[in-house]
Design an enzyme around this catalytic site. Structure first.
Site, PDB file in Angstrom:
ATOM      1  N   ILE A  23      42.990 -67.146 -47.345  1.00 23.69           N
ATOM      2  CA  ILE A  23      42.463 -66.673 -46.095  1.00 23.69           C
ATOM      3  C   ILE A  23      41.234 -66.806 -45.540  1.00 23.69           C
ATOM      4  O   ILE A  23      41.119 -67.162 -44.545  1.00 23.69           O
ATOM      5  CB  ILE A  23      42.873 -65.250 -46.329  1.00 23.69           C
ATOM      6  N   ASP A  42      31.103 -69.845 -51.244  1.00 28.20           N
ATOM      7  CA  ASP A  42      32.355 -69.404 -52.079  1.00 28.20           C
ATOM      8  C   ASP A  42      31.623 -69.814 -53.636  1.00 28.20           C
ATOM      9  O   ASP A  42      30.850 -70.582 -53.782  1.00 28.20           O
ATOM     10  CB  ASP A  42      33.238 -70.653 -52.227  1.00 28.20           C
ATOM     11  N   ASP A  68      27.852 -66.471 -55.581  1.00 32.62           N
ATOM     12  CA  ASP A  68      28.642 -65.300 -56.415  1.00 32.62           C
ATOM     13  C   ASP A  68      28.100 -64.001 -55.694  1.00 32.62           C
ATOM     14  O   ASP A  68      26.998 -63.620 -55.898  1.00 32.62           O
ATOM     15  CB  ASP A  68      28.219 -65.343 -57.873  1.00 32.62           C
ATOM     16  N   ASN A  95      35.198 -61.628 -47.003  1.00 32.26           N
ATOM     17  CA  ASN A  95      36.587 -61.819 -47.395  1.00 32.26           C
ATOM     18  C   ASN A  95      36.964 -61.728 -48.909  1.00 32.26           C
ATOM     19  O   ASN A  95      37.812 -61.503 -49.511  1.00 32.26           O
ATOM     20  CB  ASN A  95      36.853 -63.496 -46.868  1.00 32.26           C
ATOM     21  N   SER A 149      42.923 -54.287 -47.316  1.00 29.93           N
ATOM     22  CA  SER A 149      44.300 -54.325 -48.016  1.00 29.93           C
ATOM     23  C   SER A 149      45.091 -53.349 -47.718  1.00 29.93           C
ATOM     24  O   SER A 149      44.833 -52.330 -47.624  1.00 29.93           O
ATOM     25  CB  SER A 149      44.280 -54.628 -49.423  1.00 29.93           C
ATOM     26  N   ASN A 154      48.749 -47.820 -49.514  1.00 29.52           N
ATOM     27  CA  ASN A 154      49.936 -47.798 -50.336  1.00 29.52           C
ATOM     28  C   ASN A 154      49.747 -47.179 -51.845  1.00 29.52           C
ATOM     29  O   ASN A 154      48.668 -47.103 -52.058  1.00 29.52           O
ATOM     30  CB  ASN A 154      50.409 -49.179 -50.604  1.00 29.52           C
ATOM     31  N   TYR A 162      41.559 -51.605 -57.815  1.00 26.44           N
ATOM     32  CA  TYR A 162      41.663 -52.457 -56.776  1.00 26.44           C
ATOM     33  C   TYR A 162      42.035 -51.661 -55.386  1.00 26.44           C
ATOM     34  O   TYR A 162      41.382 -51.556 -54.587  1.00 26.44           O
ATOM     35  CB  TYR A 162      42.597 -53.569 -56.637  1.00 26.44           C
ATOM     36  N   LYS A 166      39.633 -50.969 -52.013  1.00 30.33           N
ATOM     37  CA  LYS A 166      39.693 -51.094 -50.661  1.00 30.33           C
ATOM     38  C   LYS A 166      40.097 -49.994 -49.682  1.00 30.33           C
ATOM     39  O   LYS A 166      39.559 -50.074 -48.435  1.00 30.33           O
ATOM     40  CB  LYS A 166      41.292 -52.095 -50.505  1.00 30.33           C
ATOM     41  N   THR A 197      49.303 -66.879 -50.366  1.00 30.70           N
ATOM     42  CA  THR A 197      48.108 -67.450 -50.914  1.00 30.70           C
ATOM     43  C   THR A 197      48.514 -67.710 -52.637  1.00 30.70           C
ATOM     44  O   THR A 197      49.337 -67.460 -52.934  1.00 30.70           O
ATOM     45  CB  THR A 197      46.892 -66.375 -50.924  1.00 30.70           C
TER      46      THR A 197
END
Length: 259
Positions: A23, A42, A68, A95, A149, A154, A162, A166, A197
């Protein structure tokens, strides 16, 4: 109505964290295609350089910076190198993210592992927002896009670190929109659904994909460009009165690994 400037990013500079692949790479490429100078950030500098080289070979302007996001020194350097190279920062795509994918059983995960997820997903985003805001204020234009996300809304097993990180991004984005709005800096978040991905490929099976598609009106999984299109909208002048929003790009449905 003059529509020529709606998606015009010429003269603007964008930082994309985790920009080497997936992404992030799609975001780098689409922002460059619409005229932005792009900093491919990155922790894998070799891969970042490949993405940056591709942008430059296609007529764009890009550099790669090793970063990092869990290192404050690296974040400060990222902003410094961007300003040194291009003179300003107008767009930030936060991202980078990690964790999840059913690997966070509360019976097994340690507090240090839980904290690492927040270090990467939440604290690094907040810090980069703080670092780029003065540059955006000087530039007179600012758009920050935080990657959330579907996991933020959900519920699934073994994903509590995680998912909660998010969810924190969603609320952080809305609150920071109040803080930075008076300086003409907009903050929005994007919540991808199941997107093809490298990370998804490690856990996706034909059976899981079939189950996901049963809950997806647009009957395919997402592609990186689907998410990058939303990033382009938030980065561009067309969204100049849009801030504090979370948009879910998910084919109209809901996809979880336990379907």
């Amino acid at each position: 109505m003059d529509t020529s400037k709606f998606f015009d990013l010429k003269g603007k500079t964008a930082i994309v964290t985790g920009g080497a692949n997936g992404i992030g790479k799609a975001c780098c490429e689409i922002l460059a295609a619409y005229g932005a100078n792009v900093v491919v950030s990155d922790y894998n500098l070799d891969e970042a350089r490949k993405t940056s080289k591709g942008i430059n070979e296609n007529g764009g302007k890009s550099i790669a910076v090793d970063c990092d996001v869990t290192s404050d020194e690296a974040l400060v350097n990222l902003v410094s190198e961007t300003v040194k190279e291009f003179g300003s920062i107008e767009i930030l795509v936060n991202n980078v993210g990690g964790g999840g994918a059913g690997k966070e059983s509360p019976y097994d995960i340690t507090i240090d592992q839980f904290k690492k997820v927040f270090d990467m997903n939440v604290f690094s985003m907040w810090r980069l927002c703080q670092l780029v805001a003065p540059e955006m204020k000087k530039a007179g234009y600012g758009s920050i896009i935080n990657m959330s996300s579907m996991a933020s809304v959900n519920t699934s097993p073994a994903i509590s670190a995680y998912a909660s990180s998010k969810a924190a991004i969603n609320h952080m984005t809305k609150n920071l929109a109040y803080d930075f709005g008076p300086d003409n800096i907009r903050l929005n978040a994007i919540g991808p659904g199941a997107t093809r991905t490298r990370a998804l490929s490690t856990v996706l099976t034909p059976e899981i994909e079939e189950a996901m598609l049963r809950h997806t009106p647009i009957r395919r999984l997402g592609e990186a460009i689907d998410i990058a299109g939303a990033v382009l909208y938030f980065a561009s002048p067309i969204s100049s009165w849009t801030s504090g929003q979370v948009i879910f790009i998910n084919g109209g449905g809901e996809q979880t690994l336990d379907m």
